[in-house]
Design a protein around this motif. Structure first.
Motif, PDB file in Angstrom:
ATOM      1  N   ARG A  95       0.692  -1.185   0.146  1.00 55.89           N
ATOM      2  CA  ARG A  95      -0.017  -0.118  -0.184  1.00 55.89           C
ATOM      3  C   ARG A  95       0.793   0.991   0.134  1.00 55.89           C
ATOM      4  O   ARG A  95       0.726   2.167  -0.821  1.00 55.89           O
ATOM      5  N   TYR A 141      -4.058   4.420   5.491  1.00 55.79           N
ATOM      6  CA  TYR A 141      -5.350   3.217   4.865  1.00 55.79           C
ATOM      7  C   TYR A 141      -6.437   3.030   4.822  1.00 55.79           C
ATOM      8  O   TYR A 141      -7.384   3.180   4.048  1.00 55.79           O
ATOM      9  N   ALA A 174      -8.835   2.071   1.541  1.00 52.77           N
ATOM     10  CA  ALA A 174     -10.321   1.715   2.131  1.00 52.77           C
ATOM     11  C   ALA A 174     -11.196   2.540   0.903  1.00 52.77           C
ATOM     12  O   ALA A 174     -11.697   1.393   0.345  1.00 52.77           O
ATOM     13  N   MET A 225     -14.509  -0.017   0.930  1.00 53.27           N
ATOM     14  CA  MET A 225     -14.539  -0.526   2.106  1.00 53.27           C
ATOM     15  C   MET A 225     -14.313   0.808   3.331  1.00 53.27           C
ATOM     16  O   MET A 225     -14.004   1.808   3.003  1.00 53.27           O
ATOM     17  N   ARG A 271     -12.914   1.740   6.030  1.00 52.32           N
ATOM     18  CA  ARG A 271     -11.991   2.305   7.208  1.00 52.32           C
ATOM     19  C   ARG A 271     -11.170   0.983   8.349  1.00 52.32           C
ATOM     20  O   ARG A 271     -10.472   0.255   8.092  1.00 52.32           O
ATOM     21  N   TYR A 301     -11.170  -1.813   6.460  1.00 47.34           N
ATOM     22  CA  TYR A 301      -9.635  -2.400   5.811  1.00 47.34           C
ATOM     23  C   TYR A 301      -8.440  -2.483   7.145  1.00 47.34           C
ATOM     24  O   TYR A 301      -7.717  -3.382   7.214  1.00 47.34           O
ATOM     25  N   THR A 331     -11.552 -10.538  -1.957  1.00 47.66           N
ATOM     26  CA  THR A 331     -10.759  -8.984  -1.307  1.00 47.66           C
ATOM     27  C   THR A 331      -9.226  -9.173  -1.699  1.00 47.66           C
ATOM     28  O   THR A 331      -8.958  -7.665  -1.959  1.00 47.66           O
ATOM     29  N   ILE A 354      -7.825  -6.289  -4.151  1.00 50.28           N
ATOM     30  CA  ILE A 354      -6.473  -5.417  -3.423  1.00 50.28           C
ATOM     31  C   ILE A 354      -5.590  -5.385  -4.655  1.00 50.28           C
ATOM     32  O   ILE A 354      -4.917  -4.353  -4.715  1.00 50.28           O
TER      33      ILE A 354
END
Length: 82
Positions: free
Chosen positions: A24, A32, A36, A41, A43, A46, A59, A63
């Motif tokens: 990430r 994050y 997210a 998604m 927060r 995630y 998922t 990602i």
């Protein structure tokens, strides 16, 4: 009497969480909350992924597509026991 369910703790889940956080940041998502949002998604959902929660393969695929990495690249360096 039924035993209470124990939360499964696996070193591999921690390694996956660390790899997720590493990728990430490498792809420019400084926190994050931004990824997210991009993944649509919450927060908190995630954040659980980056703290070692178990999650679905779909998922992970979502990602990997967002971060533009293959599953093979994602799992580089994560040791899975035989």
């Amino acid at each position: 009497m039924e035993k209470p369910k124990q939360k499964l703790k696996l070193d591999e889940l921690d390694a996956i969480a660390c790899r997720l956080k590493e990728l990430r940041k490498a792809k420019g998502y400084s926190n994050y909350e931004h990824i997210a949002f991009a993944l649509e998604m919450s927060r908190s959902a995630y954040w659980r992924l980056e703290t070692g929660a178990n999650f679905e393969l779909k998922t992970l695929i979502k990602i990997c597509r967002l971060l533009d990495v293959s599953l093979e690249e994602f799992f580089q360096g994560i040791k899975i026991p035989n």
